[in-house]
Design an enzyme around this catalytic site. Structure first.
Site, short mmCIF file in Angstrom:
data_model
loop_
_atom_site.label_atom_id
_atom_site.label_comp_id
_atom_site.label_asym_id
_atom_site.label_seq_id
_atom_site.Cartn_x
_atom_site.Cartn_y
_atom_site.Cartn_z
N HIS A 233 2.13 -11.48 14.25
CA HIS A 233 3.17 -12.06 15.11
C HIS A 233 2.87 -13.53 15.44
CE1 HIS A 233 6.79 -11.80 17.21
NE2 HIS A 233 6.59 -10.72 17.96
N THR B 108 0.85 -1.19 0.00
CA THR B 108 0.00 0.00 0.00
C THR B 108 0.88 1.24 0.00
OG1 THR B 108 -1.76 1.18 1.18
CG2 THR B 108 -0.20 -0.05 2.53
#
Length: 422
Positions: free
Chosen positions: A393, A341
């Site tokens: 994560h 992006t």
């Protein structure tokens, strides 16, 4: 014989749509494959065409109502009389000629046709843009079927200045009439608030972003890139590149190639969680985020590892145009494994992008800005860009995320490595 008009299969995970606009009225003739209505999903807008020629017998679902896949929308009565809309036009044109009429009776005709000419047929997505930007629809050239104004027409008008704001255009004619009423005043207060129903796309974006926050263990790591080498390389070859390939050499091809190389080295960044399994992808479908007036969409450039720089630029350019015109297909929005992006096009210096589920990571590009940097003990002005990698994560460890971003940085600062596949 009666033919049912039903909601078609809309794509993977899409079960509902909203009826945007009916192009035909009950009793009107329709030709085979002629667009009957427009459906708006949370990802794309699509047209439903007539499977047979005939006459529109019934509209079951009105504009603005929600429908599920397979739901009955209306019915067509088959018949030769409705096989071609042109036949109805010819019949209408022939009636005045067949019935002699005095000149006095013929006078209203020009007024009627003049009034009809001022009516502009605008598709719902285009109308929303027109309203938001206070444009005059009569000054926008429609390129859709039968001259309808599409979203792409409005976007082009905005870019080229082809449409004038409605208010200034109407002011001269309205001034003499409205002048005496000017002291009444309170109208200025009416515009202090406006309540607008969220579009299906906006609701989908909101739900997906919240899902990402609630589900993934998001963490962002940052780095910065010296863009000097890439800028120099681009300046040196941009004219030759354009002449040979017919497309400009931009930044996105470099970033796409750099990310593919880093994904190949760090497979966890190209993975996703499916239940209790980790799914590692051995293909590289790059989601390229595109901001449109309706909201953010992420079309997918497939098998980016197999594409040349020119093919990447052409692919991204074509997807971006489709996104802005509202013409992306469901297939072009699905199957991405990693997203890029670019907030820099809007002037963003630094931000933390949000994941595009079920992907495990997203790279945020930002504005190139000259800053003083210490290079071999000397302070020099360099064109720098901050990069941000937001990652899940649960799948990706900190070491893997940092290593991935460093690999992207190294490739961009020495772009010849990308060209030599090093």
């Amino acid at each position: 014989m009666t033919v049912e008009i039903r909601v078609p299969v809309l794509g993977e995970s899409v079960t509902e749509a909203t009826v945007g606009q009916w192009f035909k009225k009950v009793g009107e003739s329709v030709a085979k494959d002629e667009p009957l209505l427009e459906l708006e999903t949370d990802k794309v807008t699509l047209e439903v065409n007539a499977t047979e020629a005939g006459r529109l017998e019934e509209i079951v679902v009105a504009e603005g109502e929600d429908v599920e896949v397979g739901a009955l929308l209306g019915q067509i009565t088959e018949g030769a009389a409705g096989s071609a809309p042109e036949a109805a036009k010819e019949e209408a044109e022939e009636k005045p000629a067949a019935t002699p009429a005095p000149a006095a009776k013929a006078e209203p005709a020009p007024a009627t046709s003049s009034t009809a000419a001022t009516k502009v047929d605008v598709l719902p997505a285009a109308q929303k843009l027109i309203d938001e930007n206070n444009l005059d629809a009569s000054k926008i050239q429609g390129t859709g079927k039968d001259g309808r104004i599409t979203k792409g027409d409005v976007l082009e008008a905005l870019e080229n200045g082809g449409a004038s704001p409605a208010a200034p255009a109407a002011a001269p004619a309205a001034a003499p009439v409205s002048a005496p009423a000017a002291p009444s005043g309170p109208r200025a207060e009416e515009a202090r608030e406006e309540r607008v129903k969220m579009t299906r796309l906006r609701k989908s974006i909101a739900a997906r972003l919240k899902e990402a926050q609630n589900t993934a263990a998001m963490l962002t790591t940052y780095n910065e890139v010296d863009m000097a080498a890439m800028l120099d390389l681009r300046t040196e070859y941009k004219e030759l590149f354009l002449k040979k390939h017919g497309v400009k050499l931009g930044f996105m091809s470099f970033f796409t190639k750099a990310c593919v190389a880093a994904l190949q080295e760090i497979p966890a960044v190209n993975a996703e969680i499916d239940g209790e399994d980790l799914v590692y992808k051995n293909y590289y479908n790059m989601g390229i985020a595109v901001g449109t007036d309706s909201g953010l969409v992420v079309p997918v450039l497939r098998d980016a590892d197999k594409l040349s720089f020119a093919e990447v630029e052409k692919g991204i350019g074509a997807l971006g145009k489709k996104a802005r015109d509202g013409k992306l297909s469901m297939a072009e929005l699905q199957g991405g494994t990693f997203t890029i992006t670019n907030g820099g096009v809007y002037g963003s210096l630094m931000s933390s992008p949000i994941l595009n589920p079920p992907q495990a990571a997203v790279l945020g590009m930002h504005k190139i800005q000259e800053r003083p940097m210490v290079i071999k003990g000397e302070i020099k002005v360099r064109p720098m860009m901050y990069l941000a990698l937001t990652y899940d994560h649960r799948i990706i460890d900190g070491k893997e995320a940092v290593t991935f971003l460093v690999r992207v940085k190294d490739a961009l600062e020495d772009p010849q490595r990308l060209l030599l596949d090093l």
